[in-house]
Design a protein around this motif. Structure first.
Motif, PDB file in Angstrom:
ATOM      1  N   MET A   1       0.845  -1.192   0.000  1.00  0.00           N
ATOM      2  CA  MET A   1       0.000   0.000   0.000  1.00  0.00           C
ATOM      3  C   MET A   1       0.885   1.247   0.000  1.00  0.00           C
ATOM      4  N   LYS A   2       0.551   2.217  -0.877  1.00  0.00           N
ATOM      5  CA  LYS A   2       1.318   3.445  -0.954  1.00  0.00           C
ATOM      6  C   LYS A   2       1.098   4.290   0.301  1.00  0.00           C
ATOM      7  N   VAL A   3       2.150   4.998   0.683  1.00  0.00           N
ATOM      8  CA  VAL A   3       2.083   5.910   1.816  1.00  0.00           C
ATOM      9  C   VAL A   3       1.896   7.323   1.279  1.00  0.00           C
ATOM     10  N   PRO A   4       1.007   8.115   1.842  1.00  0.00           N
ATOM     11  CA  PRO A   4       0.842   9.498   1.376  1.00  0.00           C
ATOM     12  C   PRO A   4       2.146  10.290   1.487  1.00  0.00           C
ATOM     13  N   GLY A   5       2.360  11.184   0.543  1.00  0.00           N
ATOM     14  CA  GLY A   5       3.567  12.004   0.531  1.00  0.00           C
ATOM     15  C   GLY A   5       3.239  13.419   0.104  1.00  0.00           C
ATOM     16  N   PRO A   6       4.251  14.280   0.044  1.00  0.00           N
ATOM     17  CA  PRO A   6       4.003  15.689  -0.291  1.00  0.00           C
ATOM     18  C   PRO A   6       3.632  15.871  -1.757  1.00  0.00           C
ATOM     19  N   ILE A   7       3.060  17.017  -2.057  1.00  0.00           N
ATOM     20  CA  ILE A   7       2.848  17.429  -3.440  1.00  0.00           C
ATOM     21  C   ILE A   7       4.166  18.011  -3.941  1.00  0.00           C
ATOM     22  N   GLY A   8       4.674  17.478  -5.030  1.00  0.00           N
ATOM     23  CA  GLY A   8       5.919  17.978  -5.593  1.00  0.00           C
ATOM     24  C   GLY A   8       5.687  19.212  -6.445  1.00  0.00           C
ATOM     25  N   THR A  55      13.812  17.874 -16.938  1.00  0.00           N
ATOM     26  CA  THR A  55      12.533  17.834 -16.224  1.00  0.00           C
ATOM     27  C   THR A  55      12.195  16.418 -15.788  1.00  0.00           C
ATOM     28  N   LEU A  56      12.375  15.464 -16.677  1.00  0.00           N
ATOM     29  CA  LEU A  56      12.079  14.061 -16.339  1.00  0.00           C
ATOM     30  C   LEU A  56      12.941  13.591 -15.181  1.00  0.00           C
ATOM     31  N   GLU A  57      14.209  13.967 -15.186  1.00  0.00           N
ATOM     32  CA  GLU A  57      15.104  13.574 -14.094  1.00  0.00           C
ATOM     33  C   GLU A  57      14.598  14.114 -12.757  1.00  0.00           C
ATOM     34  N   CYS A  58      14.144  15.359 -12.756  1.00  0.00           N
ATOM     35  CA  CYS A  58      13.647  15.962 -11.514  1.00  0.00           C
ATOM     36  C   CYS A  58      12.307  15.366 -11.089  1.00  0.00           C
ATOM     37  N   VAL A  59      11.444  15.071 -12.045  1.00  0.00           N
ATOM     38  CA  VAL A  59      10.166  14.427 -11.730  1.00  0.00           C
ATOM     39  C   VAL A  59      10.412  13.050 -11.118  1.00  0.00           C
ATOM     40  N   ARG A  60      11.336  12.300 -11.679  1.00  0.00           N
ATOM     41  CA  ARG A  60      11.666  10.976 -11.118  1.00  0.00           C
ATOM     42  C   ARG A  60      12.114  11.106  -9.663  1.00  0.00           C
ATOM     43  N   HIS A  61      12.922  12.118  -9.388  1.00  0.00           N
ATOM     44  CA  HIS A  61      13.403  12.284  -8.011  1.00  0.00           C
ATOM     45  C   HIS A  61      12.248  12.612  -7.069  1.00  0.00           C
ATOM     46  N   LEU A  62      11.347  13.474  -7.497  1.00  0.00           N
ATOM     47  CA  LEU A  62      10.197  13.807  -6.652  1.00  0.00           C
ATOM     48  C   LEU A  62       9.317  12.588  -6.426  1.00  0.00           C
ATOM     49  N   PHE A  63       9.157  11.759  -7.432  1.00  0.00           N
ATOM     50  CA  PHE A  63       8.432  10.497  -7.251  1.00  0.00           C
ATOM     51  C   PHE A  63       9.155   9.625  -6.222  1.00  0.00           C
ATOM     52  N   ASP A  64      10.480   9.545  -6.334  1.00  0.00           N
ATOM     53  CA  ASP A  64      11.255   8.729  -5.395  1.00  0.00           C
ATOM     54  C   ASP A  64      11.138   9.244  -3.968  1.00  0.00           C
ATOM     55  N   ARG A  65      10.876  10.542  -3.813  1.00  0.00           N
ATOM     56  CA  ARG A  65      10.717  11.136  -2.484  1.00  0.00           C
ATOM     57  C   ARG A  65       9.281  11.029  -1.971  1.00  0.00           C
ATOM     58  N   GLY A  66       8.440  10.277  -2.676  1.00  0.00           N
ATOM     59  CA  GLY A  66       7.104   9.997  -2.173  1.00  0.00           C
ATOM     60  C   GLY A  66       5.987  10.838  -2.726  1.00  0.00           C
ATOM     61  N   CYS A  67       6.264  11.688  -3.725  1.00  0.00           N
ATOM     62  CA  CYS A  67       5.219  12.535  -4.310  1.00  0.00           C
ATOM     63  C   CYS A  67       4.350  11.724  -5.266  1.00  0.00           C
ATOM     64  N   ALA A  68       3.054  11.735  -5.032  1.00  0.00           N
ATOM     65  CA  ALA A  68       2.119  11.093  -5.957  1.00  0.00           C
ATOM     66  C   ALA A  68       1.656  12.062  -7.032  1.00  0.00           C
ATOM     67  N   LEU A  69       1.833  13.349  -6.776  1.00  0.00           N
ATOM     68  CA  LEU A  69       1.421  14.406  -7.695  1.00  0.00           C
ATOM     69  C   LEU A  69       2.550  15.430  -7.785  1.00  0.00           C
ATOM     70  N   GLU A 233      -8.748   9.910  -5.760  1.00  0.00           N
ATOM     71  CA  GLU A 233      -7.788   8.810  -5.818  1.00  0.00           C
ATOM     72  C   GLU A 233      -6.348   9.323  -5.786  1.00  0.00           C
ATOM     73  N   ILE A 234      -6.143  10.584  -6.164  1.00  0.00           N
ATOM     74  CA  ILE A 234      -4.828  11.226  -6.059  1.00  0.00           C
ATOM     75  C   ILE A 234      -4.707  11.964  -4.730  1.00  0.00           C
ATOM     76  N   ALA A 235      -5.753  12.672  -4.354  1.00  0.00           N
ATOM     77  CA  ALA A 235      -5.720  13.478  -3.120  1.00  0.00           C
ATOM     78  C   ALA A 235      -5.431  12.627  -1.894  1.00  0.00           C
ATOM     79  N   VAL A 236      -5.905  11.398  -1.891  1.00  0.00           N
ATOM     80  CA  VAL A 236      -5.724  10.537  -0.723  1.00  0.00           C
ATOM     81  C   VAL A 236      -4.243  10.214  -0.491  1.00  0.00           C
ATOM     82  N   TYR A 237      -3.424  10.354  -1.533  1.00  0.00           N
ATOM     83  CA  TYR A 237      -1.991  10.093  -1.394  1.00  0.00           C
ATOM     84  C   TYR A 237      -1.164  11.376  -1.275  1.00  0.00           C
ATOM     85  N   CYS A 238      -1.847  12.495  -1.027  1.00  0.00           N
ATOM     86  CA  CYS A 238      -1.167  13.767  -0.766  1.00  0.00           C
ATOM     87  C   CYS A 238      -1.300  14.064   0.729  1.00  0.00           C
ATOM     88  N   SER A 239      -0.197  13.994   1.444  1.00  0.00           N
ATOM     89  CA  SER A 239      -0.235  14.104   2.904  1.00  0.00           C
ATOM     90  C   SER A 239      -0.564  15.522   3.344  1.00  0.00           C
TER      91      SER A 239
END
Length: 274
Positions: A1-8, A55-69, A233-239
């Motif tokens: 199960m995914k853990v909620p994370g910040p909005i990137g 941009t893709l490199e930075c988006v990947r990093h934000l995803f790795d830091r738990g951002c769902a959005l 479905e996205i908001a629920v994973y934004c802490s």
């Protein structure tokens, strides 16, 4: 199960902080993780492929830091990279995550502001050359005429903290006059770069008094609020702990000093090596 994370929130430098500031005003309970790629800024003069890869490199990093959005709070990245990331990369990385930009929310509503039916766009060379604004505006306001002008000196003025100095007036006045000479009927101007709101006072000096000047921060913040309400479905994973974190690919001390001008609150960033 995914853990909620910040909005990137991603930008090539500091400009996206003007958008983040509006997010915090409108949606203060959410956690935000800001990433400024200051070491490789500005993006406005770079090729499509370079902007896309950065941009893709930075988006990947934000995803790795738990951002769902992730919000691309950069017009150049939104113009040159967003569509490819949404269509080609997201399905491979994680189809449950989302990347949004700043151009579509702006173009959806800009037609409501003009009375003459003539809109002007001020942006970086990359954003103007992409044609994104005229294309998107025509979708939502087919009868509107759109004129564009690139302002290559505006981002360096802001990034180097010269935006409030007398020397900035020369470039602002020159670029405003060039835009209005292209179409004297323009009554609404979109600041198509998130750095440009810092130049607002100077811009107002050189446009007719009844000209509307649209800054993207409030528009994009309202759009984000609407998006989160419609996509539970996205908001629920934004802490929602009310935290703000900042990353920069350049020197954190320099970033923190300049960021305070844009964000107005104290900023303590971490260095990110890419």
């Amino acid at each position: 199960m995914k853990v909620p994370g910040p909005i990137g929130v991603f930008d090539s430098g500091y400009g996206g902080l003007t958008v983040l500031k509006e997010f915090v005003k409108r949606l203060p309970t959410y956690d935000y993780l800001y990433l400024g790629d200051n070491a490789r800024a500005p993006y406005g003069t770079r090729s499509f492929d370079t902007v896309y890869n950065y941009t893709l490199e930075c988006v990947r990093h934000l995803f790795d830091r738990g951002c769902a959005l992730v919000i691309l709070a950069c017009n150049t990245a939104s113009a040159k990279a967003l569509r490819s990331i949404q269509q080609n990369d997201l399905p491979k990385m994680d189809a449950t995550k989302r990347v949004l930009g700043v151009i579509r929310p702006t173009t959806e509503i800009v037609g409501r502001y003009t009375k003459s039916g003539h809109i002007g766009i001020l942006g970086t060379m990359g954003t103007v050359n992409s044609g994104s604004y005229p294309i998107e505006i025509k979708k939502f306001s087919p009868g509107v005429s759109v004129a564009q002008h690139a302002c290559p000196m505006w981002v360096p003025l802001v990034e180097n903290n010269e935006w409030n100095q007398p020397g900035a007036d020369y470039f602002v006045e020159k670029d405003i006059h060039k835009l209005l000479a292209t179409d004297p009927l323009i009554d609404t101007i979109v600041l198509g770069c998130t750095h440009y709101p810092l130049l607002m006072e100077k811009i107002r000096q050189y446009v007719p008094r009844d000209t509307q000047i649209l800054s993207q921060g409030p528009i994009v913040a309202a759009s984000l609020e609407d998006y989160l309400q419609r996509h539970k479905e996205i908001a629920v994973y934004c802490s929602e702990n009310g935290t703000r974190q900042f990353l920069t690919t350049d020197d954190p001390v320099t970033f923190d000093r300049h960021a305070a001008i844009f964000f107005e609150d104290g900023v303590q960033s971490e260095h990110l090596a890419l």
